[in-house]
Motif scaffolding. Structure first.
Motif, PDB file in Angstrom:
ATOM      1  N   LYS A 254      -7.917  -0.870  -1.866  1.00  0.00           N
ATOM      2  CA  LYS A 254      -7.323   0.121  -0.960  1.00  0.00           C
ATOM      3  C   LYS A 254      -7.225  -0.449   0.467  1.00  0.00           C
ATOM      4  CE  LYS A 254      -5.403   3.918  -0.726  1.00  0.00           C
ATOM      5  NZ  LYS A 254      -4.118   4.047  -1.420  1.00  0.00           N
ATOM      6  N   TYR A 255      -8.289  -1.151   0.880  1.00  0.00           N
ATOM      7  CA  TYR A 255      -8.306  -1.799   2.205  1.00  0.00           C
ATOM      8  C   TYR A 255      -7.106  -2.740   2.337  1.00  0.00           C
ATOM      9  CZ  TYR A 255      -9.970  -4.929   5.940  1.00  0.00           C
ATOM     10  OH  TYR A 255     -10.070  -5.688   7.075  1.00  0.00           O
TER      11      TYR A 255
ATOM     12  N   ASN B 130      -3.634  -0.855   2.273  1.00  0.00           N
ATOM     13  CA  ASN B 130      -3.439  -0.232   3.590  1.00  0.00           C
ATOM     14  C   ASN B 130      -2.869  -1.226   4.602  1.00  0.00           C
ATOM     15  OD1 ASN B 130      -4.284   2.260   2.769  1.00  0.00           O
ATOM     16  ND2 ASN B 130      -6.366   2.078   3.608  1.00  0.00           N
ATOM     17  N   GLN B 131      -3.130  -2.510   4.360  1.00  0.00           N
ATOM     18  CA  GLN B 131      -2.568  -3.546   5.242  1.00  0.00           C
ATOM     19  C   GLN B 131      -1.194  -3.989   4.755  1.00  0.00           C
ATOM     20  OE1 GLN B 131      -5.143  -6.909   5.698  1.00  0.00           O
ATOM     21  NE2 GLN B 131      -6.897  -5.681   6.400  1.00  0.00           N
TER      22      GLN B 131
ATOM     23  N   ASP C 111      -1.921   4.193  -6.306  1.00  0.00           N
ATOM     24  CA  ASP C 111      -1.367   3.483  -5.148  1.00  0.00           C
ATOM     25  C   ASP C 111      -0.152   2.671  -5.585  1.00  0.00           C
ATOM     26  OD1 ASP C 111      -0.896   1.587  -3.062  1.00  0.00           O
ATOM     27  OD2 ASP C 111      -2.967   1.880  -2.371  1.00  0.00           O
TER      28      ASP C 111
END
Lengths: 329, 329
Positions: free
Chosen positions: B77-78, B81-82, B115
């Motif tokens: 997820k990190y 998100n980028q 996602d």
């Protein structure tokens, strides 16, 4: 007139009588590249292999300069003084390249070499480590049939030779010098896991303090490795082969190991035998493949394509295997 | 009417367009046991393999309960998100036996699975670790062709699966919990040497102090292992996947690794490709031998004789190889 080449039967008898000349000749047959000799060697080994063995096989490794020869000579002499018969063999995969060999220069162990209860044999010369290891392993069988109680196997630790020696011994000993600080520098990958005891040699005179520090450092280091399956906790000892100090402690540790692991030694030998069976099969299958001229013509080019991600390794493998298969049929 | 099975060409196009459905279907072909499917799979892989890859392949291992799923989800997820695209694959040699599989229960990563920039695929089911590893490795190629930037490969570390995963990734991460003292207990042989970074998970709340001690202990332990050839010094980090703490430090460490080892990553991939070529060849040669019915009839009995030192391993190997040779001709 006297026959130049004794019969297989007389060599077997000679070995069983503990005749070192017969033992030497049989090992020469094992090491020969002549097919007739190899058939004879196999007959001798088959006769000797089932002989009862209450022996100890000890592997000794260490970099050049660590004092392996002196250590082996002093340990060997210590054992023959107790009435034990000691054979010293070696696994040195470089000896066939350099045409020299460790133990080749027998003057290095000039006391032990004259000892009636000792037998010293240099590393066989062979094209591959597999070949060297095989021949040394067969020589162990012959030495044991000739009633040698302790077999010391030296290696300089080139390439995978320590792994090969570890796979043929009961006890694996790493000889070290006290260094200048970080003791783990210069230790090859995997050696610490194989080691049953580290012996810090030349722990005498002005080296004594460094040897004490090295002992602490190695003991700590061993703590950071996973425990051994047989429950043995590797020891760190000091000795001075030159001053003949610490040798009895080394031997006592080996005896403690034998007591502590008891039947595990004989189980280990069983699995070593199985390992060598499968290893020999697999080495031969690979050798047959890589020595196939049809494969050799294509392998290099395909490897380059695979390395540069132009062809999938699996597709290339399929192609080559099909080619080899066709050749065999 | 709509075709049920899209063509190879349309799957290749779909993958290159980043279509996750096409990617999934292509992986299903890779994992199929149907020969037609495998021919198609090979065509797709051959098309995709040469696509340019500026990607990172990260292996993640750790015992059950260490929080791998949560860690992977939070790290994934990190990254998404980028703006990065993240694929999650797995190597679990037990999944074919248990009929379950890691990552099989997608509810475990319920945020990441929804996602758009993530792709999650459970471990292939196969009879052998070699088969599982092969299929995962081919799936990496397809994911990269579909423009996934980061490939996370999870393994539970059964048998040799860590070695297999280590052989297909750029960076190998060991996830641990702070334990009750001797942190090295329970670490499998060889894992420490493979590890590029140890991450102590669940370093939060009342675990914080234990995690600090574990960090000191692991850092000391790593000091006792031989240095890595690429010059990288393995790091020890802490994180709390649950509290979303320490994840950016993990990612920064991976980026530092990439910078520090630079081209070494691409050289490593070349040698990994070569390794898989030779490994596949050798696995197949062995499989052919051990699946030969003539061999199977004799191997067990000869192995017992060899183990009990009734027959030399080398003589037995010669017999079996001659038998196999005869069969092939």
């Amino acid at each position: 007139f006297r026959k130049r080449q004794p019969s297989v039967a007389s060599l077997i008898q000679g070995i069983r009588d503990g005749d070192k000349t017969a033992l030497s000749r049989a090992i020469t047959l094992v090491e020969s590249k002549n097919k007739t000799h190899l058939v004879q060697a196999n007959q001798i080994i088959e006769a000797c292999i089932a002989d009862k063995k209450n022996t100890l096989r000890i592997g000794i490794t260490g970099v050049p300069g660590v004092g392996k020869s002196t250590f082996i000579e002093v340990l060997g002499k210590y054992l023959t003084n107790q009435g034990k018969k000691v054979a010293v063999l070696a696994v040195d995969p470089t000896s066939s390249l350099s045409k020299g060999s460790i133990l080749g220069d027998k003057t290095r162990m000039e006391v032990l070499v004259r000892d009636e209860n000792a037998f010293i044999r240099p590393s066989p010369s062979e094209d591959s480590l597999g070949g060297v290891a095989r021949k040394t392993r067969e020589s162990i069988i012959l030495c044991e049939a000739a009633h040698f109680d302790v077999i010391l196997i030296e290696t300089v630790g080139v390439g995978q030779s320590e792994t090969a020696v570890h796979g043929m011994v009961d006890f694996f000993l790493l000889l070290k010098l006290a260094g200048a600080g970080d003791e783990l520098q210069g230790i090859k990958r995997g050696i610490m896991e194989m080691t049953d005891t580290i012996v810090i040699n030349k722990a005498d005179g002005k080296n004594k303090q460094a040897a004490n520090l090295a002992k602490i450092e190695f003991t700590r280091a061993l703590h950071f490795y996973p425990p051994k399956e047989n429950g043995w906790v590797p020891k760190v000892l000091q000795c001075s082969a030159l001053e003949n100090e610490g040798i009895s402690e080394v031997w006592q540790t080996i005896l403690n190991f034998k007591d502590a692991t008891a039947d595990a030694i004989y189980d280990k030998r069983k699995y070593q035998n199985k390992f060598w069976l499968l290893q020999t099969i697999e080495d031969n299958l690979k050798m047959q493949f890589y020595e196939d001229t049809a494969i050799q013509q294509q392998l290099e080019q395909l490897t380059t394509l695979v390395m540069n991600a132009k062809v999938s390794p699996f597709v290339a493998a399929e192609q080559l295997l099909a080619l080899h298969q066709k050749k065999l049929k």
